[in-house]
Design a protein around this motif. Structure first.
Motif, PDB file in Angstrom:
ATOM      1  N   SER A  53       0.825  -1.205   0.000  1.00 43.52           N
ATOM      2  CA  SER A  53       0.000   0.000   0.000  1.00 43.52           C
ATOM      3  C   SER A  53       0.864   1.262   0.000  1.00 43.52           C
ATOM      4  O   SER A  53       0.585   2.213  -0.727  1.00 43.52           O
ATOM      5  N   GLU A  54       1.914   1.274   0.807  1.00 47.42           N
ATOM      6  CA  GLU A  54       2.835   2.412   0.845  1.00 47.42           C
ATOM      7  C   GLU A  54       3.529   2.581  -0.499  1.00 47.42           C
ATOM      8  O   GLU A  54       3.668   3.703  -1.000  1.00 47.42           O
ATOM      9  N   MET A  55       3.962   1.486  -1.086  1.00 49.43           N
ATOM     10  CA  MET A  55       4.625   1.515  -2.381  1.00 49.43           C
ATOM     11  C   MET A  55       3.678   2.086  -3.443  1.00 49.43           C
ATOM     12  O   MET A  55       4.072   2.892  -4.278  1.00 49.43           O
ATOM     13  N   GLY A  56       2.432   1.680  -3.381  1.00 48.38           N
ATOM     14  CA  GLY A  56       1.449   2.101  -4.372  1.00 48.38           C
ATOM     15  C   GLY A  56       1.160   3.588  -4.376  1.00 48.38           C
ATOM     16  O   GLY A  56       0.677   4.131  -5.366  1.00 48.38           O
ATOM     17  N   LYS A  57       1.486   4.279  -3.310  1.00 49.88           N
ATOM     18  CA  LYS A  57       1.261   5.727  -3.243  1.00 49.88           C
ATOM     19  C   LYS A  57       2.192   6.499  -4.169  1.00 49.88           C
ATOM     20  O   LYS A  57       1.923   7.646  -4.499  1.00 49.88           O
ATOM     21  N   SER A  58       3.284   5.883  -4.599  1.00 49.77           N
ATOM     22  CA  SER A  58       4.261   6.554  -5.455  1.00 49.77           C
ATOM     23  C   SER A  58       4.087   6.240  -6.937  1.00 49.77           C
ATOM     24  O   SER A  58       4.694   6.895  -7.772  1.00 49.77           O
ATOM     25  N   PHE A  59       3.309   5.211  -7.263  1.00 50.88           N
ATOM     26  CA  PHE A  59       3.233   4.736  -8.637  1.00 50.88           C
ATOM     27  C   PHE A  59       1.868   4.970  -9.261  1.00 50.88           C
ATOM     28  O   PHE A  59       0.844   4.762  -8.635  1.00 50.88           O
ATOM     29  N   GLU A  60       1.909   5.376 -10.518  1.00 48.02           N
ATOM     30  CA  GLU A  60       0.696   5.396 -11.334  1.00 48.02           C
ATOM     31  C   GLU A  60       0.413   3.974 -11.810  1.00 48.02           C
ATOM     32  O   GLU A  60      -0.721   3.547 -11.863  1.00 48.02           O
ATOM     33  N   SER A  61       1.490   3.283 -12.185  1.00 46.44           N
ATOM     34  CA  SER A  61       1.360   1.892 -12.609  1.00 46.44           C
ATOM     35  C   SER A  61       2.665   1.157 -12.339  1.00 46.44           C
ATOM     36  O   SER A  61       3.729   1.764 -12.219  1.00 46.44           O
ATOM     37  N   LEU A  62       2.538  -0.148 -12.228  1.00 49.85           N
ATOM     38  CA  LEU A  62       3.662  -1.042 -11.983  1.00 49.85           C
ATOM     39  C   LEU A  62       3.524  -2.163 -13.006  1.00 49.85           C
ATOM     40  O   LEU A  62       2.532  -2.888 -13.008  1.00 49.85           O
ATOM     41  N   ASN A  63       4.484  -2.263 -13.916  1.00 51.80           N
ATOM     42  CA  ASN A  63       4.397  -3.228 -15.008  1.00 51.80           C
ATOM     43  C   ASN A  63       5.426  -4.334 -14.821  1.00 51.80           C
ATOM     44  O   ASN A  63       6.598  -4.063 -14.576  1.00 51.80           O
ATOM     45  N   CYS A  64       4.971  -5.556 -14.977  1.00 51.38           N
ATOM     46  CA  CYS A  64       5.787  -6.732 -14.741  1.00 51.38           C
ATOM     47  C   CYS A  64       6.184  -7.363 -16.076  1.00 51.38           C
ATOM     48  O   CYS A  64       5.313  -7.712 -16.878  1.00 51.38           O
ATOM     49  N   ASP A  65       7.502  -7.479 -16.305  1.00 57.01           N
ATOM     50  CA  ASP A  65       8.021  -8.160 -17.493  1.00 57.01           C
ATOM     51  C   ASP A  65       8.570  -9.515 -17.054  1.00 57.01           C
ATOM     52  O   ASP A  65       9.635  -9.587 -16.443  1.00 57.01           O
ATOM     53  N   ILE A  66       7.842 -10.575 -17.372  1.00 58.30           N
ATOM     54  CA  ILE A  66       8.204 -11.923 -16.947  1.00 58.30           C
ATOM     55  C   ILE A  66       9.050 -12.590 -18.033  1.00 58.30           C
ATOM     56  O   ILE A  66       8.686 -12.570 -19.206  1.00 58.30           O
ATOM     57  N   THR A  67      10.177 -13.186 -17.615  1.00 53.06           N
ATOM     58  CA  THR A  67      11.006 -13.925 -18.566  1.00 53.06           C
ATOM     59  C   THR A  67      10.962 -15.424 -18.322  1.00 53.06           C
ATOM     60  O   THR A  67      11.173 -16.200 -19.250  1.00 53.06           O
ATOM     61  N   HIS A  68      10.738 -15.836 -17.073  1.00 49.47           N
ATOM     62  CA  HIS A  68      10.710 -17.260 -16.743  1.00 49.47           C
ATOM     63  C   HIS A  68       9.572 -17.523 -15.774  1.00 49.47           C
ATOM     64  O   HIS A  68       9.355 -16.747 -14.838  1.00 49.47           O
ATOM     65  N   LEU A  69       8.877 -18.627 -15.993  1.00 45.05           N
ATOM     66  CA  LEU A  69       7.782 -19.036 -15.119  1.00 45.05           C
ATOM     67  C   LEU A  69       7.740 -20.564 -15.158  1.00 45.05           C
ATOM     68  O   LEU A  69       7.379 -21.161 -16.173  1.00 45.05           O
ATOM     69  N   LEU A  70       8.169 -21.181 -14.060  1.00 43.88           N
ATOM     70  CA  LEU A  70       8.333 -22.632 -14.011  1.00 43.88           C
ATOM     71  C   LEU A  70       7.556 -23.210 -12.838  1.00 43.88           C
ATOM     72  O   LEU A  70       7.469 -22.575 -11.779  1.00 43.88           O
ATOM     73  N   GLN A  71       7.030 -24.414 -13.014  1.00 48.97           N
ATOM     74  CA  GLN A  71       6.323 -25.069 -11.923  1.00 48.97           C
ATOM     75  C   GLN A  71       6.790 -26.506 -11.803  1.00 48.97           C
ATOM     76  O   GLN A  71       6.942 -27.218 -12.797  1.00 48.97           O
ATOM     77  N   GLU A  72       7.019 -26.906 -10.557  1.00 52.53           N
ATOM     78  CA  GLU A  72       7.312 -28.294 -10.240  1.00 52.53           C
ATOM     79  C   GLU A  72       6.506 -28.644  -8.998  1.00 52.53           C
ATOM     80  O   GLU A  72       6.700 -28.032  -7.936  1.00 52.53           O
TER      81      GLU A  72
END
Length: 134
Positions: A53-72
């Motif tokens: 919530s504190e972090m969100g006060k500084s950002f208009e948006s937060l964009n996530c660039d995912i390169t790896h997503l693995l499940q075991e």
């Protein structure tokens, strides 16, 4: 929802702007062990919600660039970078940090998270390592 989808959806969500959204992803008894460039954090549900919530006060948006997503089995690993648009510069996307996280699932929620993060740097080798594979 499978674990990879849950983890991906969480980091791509607007949990930082709407703390109620965290309930959709995090187990009420979540434990997060985060090694960051500023030190080690051990967070529970409420402390993560407050930090977000504190972090969100500084950002208009937060964009996530995912390169790896693995499940075991019951564990999901994700590698990604966050870029932000700040309130001061809403038209400029600024790279912030790189992350690797390993999540243990419980009751179809994120239960235990082990996160390592470091600030963004603009070395060419690093930039090109985060270009998603097609």
């Amino acid at each position: 929802m499978d674990g990879k989808t849950l983890v991906k959806d969480f980091f791509e969500s607007e949990f930082y702007a709407n703390s109620e959204e965290i309930k959709n992803y995090l187990h009420p008894e979540v434990k997060i062990f985060w090694n960051s460039s500023t030190g080690f954090y051990k967070l529970d549900f409420e402390s993560f919600k407050k930090m977000s919530s504190e972090m969100g006060k500084s950002f208009e948006s937060l964009n996530c660039d995912i390169t790896h997503l693995l499940q075991e089995d019951n564990n999901v690993t994700i590698r990604f970078s966050y870029n932000v648009n700040t309130i001061e510069s809403p038209d400029e996307e600024i790279p912030v940090a790189h992350f690797i996280a390993i999540w243990e699932m419980k009751d179809e929620k994120l239960y235990k998270g082990y996160i390592i993060s470091q600030p963004e740097d603009d070395s060419l080798e690093n930039i090109f390592s985060f270009i998603p594979k097609k």
